[in-house]
Design a protein around this motif. Sequence first.
Motif, short mmCIF file in Angstrom:
data_model
loop_
_atom_site.label_atom_id
_atom_site.label_comp_id
_atom_site.label_asym_id
_atom_site.label_seq_id
_atom_site.Cartn_x
_atom_site.Cartn_y
_atom_site.Cartn_z
N HIS A 61 55.02 41.13 31.04
CA HIS A 61 54.12 40.77 29.95
C HIS A 61 53.08 41.88 29.76
O HIS A 61 52.70 42.54 30.72
CB HIS A 61 53.35 39.47 30.28
N GLN A 62 52.62 42.02 28.54
CA GLN A 62 51.53 42.95 28.29
C GLN A 62 50.22 42.19 28.52
O GLN A 62 50.05 41.06 28.07
CB GLN A 62 51.57 43.49 26.86
N ALA A 63 49.33 42.85 29.24
CA ALA A 63 48.03 42.22 29.52
C ALA A 63 47.28 42.02 28.20
O ALA A 63 47.43 42.80 27.26
CB ALA A 63 47.23 43.10 30.46
N GLN A 113 43.84 55.36 24.12
CA GLN A 113 43.55 53.96 24.44
C GLN A 113 44.76 53.08 24.15
O GLN A 113 45.06 52.16 24.91
CB GLN A 113 42.33 53.45 23.67
N GLN A 114 45.48 53.37 23.07
CA GLN A 114 46.67 52.59 22.73
C GLN A 114 47.73 52.70 23.84
O GLN A 114 48.30 51.70 24.26
CB GLN A 114 47.27 53.08 21.40
N ARG A 115 48.00 53.92 24.34
CA ARG A 115 48.96 54.12 25.43
C ARG A 115 48.51 53.38 26.69
O ARG A 115 49.33 52.80 27.40
CB ARG A 115 49.13 55.61 25.72
N MET A 116 47.24 53.43 26.96
CA MET A 116 46.72 52.75 28.16
C MET A 116 46.89 51.24 28.03
O MET A 116 47.27 50.56 28.98
CB MET A 116 45.24 53.11 28.38
N GLN A 117 46.60 50.70 26.84
CA GLN A 117 46.74 49.26 26.63
C GLN A 117 48.22 48.83 26.71
O GLN A 117 48.52 47.80 27.30
CB GLN A 117 46.15 48.85 25.27
N ASN A 118 49.11 49.63 26.12
CA ASN A 118 50.54 49.30 26.17
C ASN A 118 51.09 49.37 27.59
O ASN A 118 52.04 48.66 27.94
CB ASN A 118 51.35 50.22 25.25
N GLY A 119 50.53 50.25 28.40
CA GLY A 119 50.98 50.38 29.79
C GLY A 119 50.37 49.38 30.72
O GLY A 119 50.77 49.28 31.88
N ASN A 120 49.40 48.62 30.27
CA ASN A 120 48.72 47.63 31.09
C ASN A 120 49.56 46.34 31.09
O ASN A 120 49.39 45.48 30.24
CB ASN A 120 47.30 47.39 30.58
N THR A 121 50.50 46.21 32.04
CA THR A 121 51.41 45.06 32.07
C THR A 121 51.34 44.37 33.43
O THR A 121 50.82 44.91 34.40
CB THR A 121 52.86 45.52 31.84
#
Length: 181
Positions: A61-63, A113-121
Amino acid sequence: MNKSLVTGLVIGAAVVTAGAAVANLDVFDRSPKFAEVLKVDAVKETTRTPREVCSDHVVTHQAPVKDEKRIAGTVIGAVVGGVLGNQIGDGRGQKIATAAGAAAGGYAGNKVQQRMQNGNTYTTTEQRCETVYDSNEKVVGYDVRYRLGDKEETVRMDRDPGAQIPVVDGQLQLAQNPTHN
């Protein structure tokens, strides 16, 4: 013809007929005692029994994202880009470099920030269940083709009769252990 011979024959015939009657035999009955079995086909019934099968699956899941518009990354990127752009040139060129650095930094900060958010799973284990069906085939009877005299017919029986079916008084004896009266 000798009188005693005729008397002996009559008495002998009477004894044989009386003996057959006592033994419940019909010596004059010429009807078949068995029907000839020509073909036996098993009649089968298929049953489907449902059962539930469950298995565990790992799900990623994505955080949850706190800053959906990525404002923090855009602002930080714009500030850093503006500071770096300000280091270039002087006068009017410096202002253009500062503005260009701020724009490029803002865009870059937004993408970082977008890459960091997408990688936060995070992962979880979920149980998934489905219904499957087990098929079972069972013999429920036998279609028996037989010949009795000149006629061929079919009858359904609860067992395979073998090569012949007993006949009493012109009737098939379909029971497992027929009784004769």
